[in-house]
Design a protein around this motif. Sequence first.
Motif, PDB file in Angstrom:
ATOM      1  N   ALA A 228      -3.887  -9.684   0.053  1.00  0.00           N
ATOM      2  CA  ALA A 228      -4.384 -10.156  -1.246  1.00  0.00           C
ATOM      3  C   ALA A 228      -4.103  -9.138  -2.340  1.00  0.00           C
ATOM      4  CB  ALA A 228      -5.877 -10.409  -1.148  1.00  0.00           C
ATOM      5  N   TRP A 229      -3.709  -7.917  -1.963  1.00  0.00           N
ATOM      6  CA  TRP A 229      -3.417  -6.884  -2.960  1.00  0.00           C
ATOM      7  C   TRP A 229      -1.956  -6.985  -3.398  1.00  0.00           C
ATOM      8  CZ3 TRP A 229      -7.383  -6.124   0.473  1.00  0.00           C
ATOM      9  CH2 TRP A 229      -8.570  -5.626  -0.061  1.00  0.00           C
TER      10      TRP A 229
ATOM     11  N   ARG B  16       6.614  -0.076  -3.842  1.00  0.00           N
ATOM     12  CA  ARG B  16       6.464  -1.512  -3.718  1.00  0.00           C
ATOM     13  C   ARG B  16       5.337  -1.772  -2.727  1.00  0.00           C
ATOM     14  NH1 ARG B  16      10.885  -5.927  -2.525  1.00  0.00           N
ATOM     15  NH2 ARG B  16       9.880  -7.576  -3.701  1.00  0.00           N
ATOM     16  N   TRP B  17       4.348  -2.544  -3.124  1.00  0.00           N
ATOM     17  CA  TRP B  17       3.182  -2.880  -2.297  1.00  0.00           C
ATOM     18  C   TRP B  17       2.415  -1.638  -1.858  1.00  0.00           C
ATOM     19  CZ3 TRP B  17       7.360  -5.759   0.702  1.00  0.00           C
ATOM     20  CH2 TRP B  17       7.647  -6.969   0.070  1.00  0.00           C
ATOM     21  N   GLY B  18       2.464  -0.605  -2.638  1.00  0.00           N
ATOM     22  CA  GLY B  18       1.705   0.563  -2.215  1.00  0.00           C
ATOM     23  C   GLY B  18       1.640   1.653  -3.271  1.00  0.00           C
ATOM     24  N   TRP B  19       0.816   2.626  -2.974  1.00  0.00           N
ATOM     25  CA  TRP B  19       0.604   3.757  -3.883  1.00  0.00           C
ATOM     26  C   TRP B  19       0.240   4.986  -3.059  1.00  0.00           C
ATOM     27  CZ3 TRP B  19      -4.446   5.954  -5.155  1.00  0.00           C
ATOM     28  CH2 TRP B  19      -4.407   6.867  -6.215  1.00  0.00           C
TER      29      TRP B  19
ATOM     30  N   VAL C 126      -0.700  -4.655   3.462  1.00  0.00           N
ATOM     31  CA  VAL C 126      -0.023  -5.014   4.709  1.00  0.00           C
ATOM     32  C   VAL C 126      -0.466  -6.414   5.146  1.00  0.00           C
ATOM     33  CG1 VAL C 126       0.176  -2.603   5.486  1.00  0.00           C
ATOM     34  CG2 VAL C 126      -1.780  -3.952   6.199  1.00  0.00           C
ATOM     35  N   HIS C 127       0.329  -7.015   6.005  1.00  0.00           N
ATOM     36  CA  HIS C 127       0.000  -8.373   6.452  1.00  0.00           C
ATOM     37  C   HIS C 127      -0.088  -8.435   7.977  1.00  0.00           C
ATOM     38  CE1 HIS C 127       4.446  -8.089   6.062  1.00  0.00           C
ATOM     39  NE2 HIS C 127       4.316  -8.402   7.326  1.00  0.00           N
TER      40      HIS C 127
ATOM     41  N   LEU D 108      -5.516  -4.242   3.251  1.00  0.00           N
ATOM     42  CA  LEU D 108      -5.099  -2.986   2.646  1.00  0.00           C
ATOM     43  C   LEU D 108      -5.297  -1.858   3.667  1.00  0.00           C
ATOM     44  CD1 LEU D 108      -4.271  -2.237  -0.316  1.00  0.00           C
ATOM     45  CD2 LEU D 108      -6.593  -1.431  -0.594  1.00  0.00           C
ATOM     46  N   LEU D 109      -4.226  -1.175   3.952  1.00  0.00           N
ATOM     47  CA  LEU D 109      -4.300  -0.058   4.894  1.00  0.00           C
ATOM     48  C   LEU D 109      -4.406   1.236   4.092  1.00  0.00           C
ATOM     49  CD1 LEU D 109      -4.033   0.984   7.843  1.00  0.00           C
ATOM     50  CD2 LEU D 109      -1.568   1.077   7.466  1.00  0.00           C
ATOM     51  N   CYS D 110      -5.436   2.015   4.364  1.00  0.00           N
ATOM     52  CA  CYS D 110      -5.666   3.255   3.602  1.00  0.00           C
ATOM     53  C   CYS D 110      -5.608   4.436   4.567  1.00  0.00           C
ATOM     54  CB  CYS D 110      -7.035   3.253   2.936  1.00  0.00           C
ATOM     55  SG  CYS D 110      -7.425   1.731   2.084  1.00  0.00           S
TER      56      CYS D 110
END
Lengths: 306, 326
Positions: free
Chosen positions: A158-159, A181-184, A199-200, A209-211
Amino acid sequence: MAEPAPLPKHVEDFIATTGRFLSQFKLNLEFKDELKPEGRRYVVEAQDGPVEIIVHRTQRSLDRPVGEYRVRVWANTDSEFCRIAADKEDMLNRTATFGALLAAENAVVSQALIPTVAADTTAGLLAVAIAHARRSLVASNAKVFSGREGEPVEQMSAWTDLDFEGLHYDYAHLGIGDLGRWGWRMEFLAAGTLTINAVHNNPYWGGGLLCLLRVPKKGINGADRVSSRQLNTWDHLVGDAPTFGAWLTDDDDFVFVRFLPNFVKGLDSLMDMVVSQSMVRARELPMLVSAALEAAALESVGDAAS
Amino acid sequence: VDGRKVKWIVISQIEEWVLGELAKQPELQALDRGFVWQRGEDVSRLTFEPTTVEPGDFGLCVTARIETLFGDRGPVPGPEAIAKLNRRACYGAYFVQEGQLGIRASYCIYDKEPAAHWVAIALLRAMGEQLALGFGIVHSEFVPESLPANRSNLEYPRTWSEPPDPSIFERMAADFTSRGLISTRGRHGLVLEVPLSGDKPSRMFDPTAETALLHVSTDVPHPLAGVGYFASIAIPFDPPPGTTPAWCQYLNDTERTMRDFVPRLGAWGMRSLDGELVYSMFWPTNRAEGAVAGTIMNWMVQRTLWLRERFWVPGQGVSMRQATNG
């Protein structure tokens, strides 16, 4: 059953809010007994077994005029699972989402200090921890070990890039950030690196969201002599940042892994909380390491004496 | 001249250019040394105000003020919401005055300004964009789901048409290092540490070092204003819990009263759940210009030194007591 002695209003509110979130999972927070000097024990009958919840005033705040309160979650696992898991915690905790597996204790544990800011968000996450921390860890590992990890993706994260751009801007002052892309990614100065990715493919939740907070052992006194099991134990006991996830070791680094499923995205200030808690966690790691070393030293003195 | 005070009425080239350009716009109304642009209940104003300060080496002659007051669109945000909003402010700092939300920037203009053309364009852009971008930021803050629409309507470029030359940051790092400051350059920015107290020069080597962390980056796009130059000042200790919004307002107001000061194109704002007090500014552009990054970093250094001198108490952080003593 007698009514328990009242706790401060923000603690009572927090417990009530957690109860409301739990009802979303069709679970009920059941009061069991009062604990001395200031605490309560609750039990939740989750789908995969009972979960014990303890709310208590922290030891360090007992002599302070204003108390600080912590909530702990203790979900016992199958003893056979823990027997297999012994000495493999680093591997099994890779799929930790809302709690850490402590194989020696036969449990998946979580904790959080009860906050006064964004308390509803912490209550929401706590409810997920109660309902799913143990189940997600066990089910994910079962999937991984049975080779079903790569099943078709059913739910994207969803992020989106927009969320990461907001984070990149709002936290650019902290250190050296990198928007991908799709991350920070944010490199806190001298205190580790936080990587957040949409992530999916979480084996239990699918999208989310993987942290990952990565802190090099180098520079922390005695870190080489401390295991992730000790870190998770001490994080659960005295951590200032919530144990919604788990520590593991990865070569020369300690890594704290947590995963947020899509449905928690709407919680107020969630991303701010993830960043703030990661900074707190990175800063307190040397304290956890030294607590673990001191405890180990005391234990060995005790063993020698006996 | 009254014998003690000298009123400098030098009309700068910048003022001439800016007023000349604005005079071509029929929808603007002329004021004494300025223009006003009324759109419905919203009003933007650009004025040049004389200064009574000695002109100094660079010949300070006038202060340009650009201010937009937003018409009534619902409840006015409280101090905490304004402080949070200011973390994303562009072209000035948000404020509330007599129940009305606004944003204002100001720029001290020097007779010997080496980048006069850039300054003139900056003032014209602030006058032209303060309303649309300013309100877009407000709307997206309070109605988060409106962010994609606002971003799309504002149409700020999201990629650089003339990207910054990475060697700029290398030169800047060398320059600041030669001035005794610890700097770390990346491909897209520079991080600089300015000591606020003590003898530890860097938080990178010692987390207890009492330094302000200054950033200038070209790879931190604004959620609404696209690509451009981002700059920030982060201090090592947050103000006491609950006081950050008041500090943001106080510092923004105090900066505004300074007669000779670096450009006020950004704002002191509140970031993170812990109420961090951070100054930030964003200059939207997709065309990099050689000296801009260095100039912006110099502004950040000057602002940090001002904060250190007036408000910083070693080992403690910002203090009103220090402010009044100063």
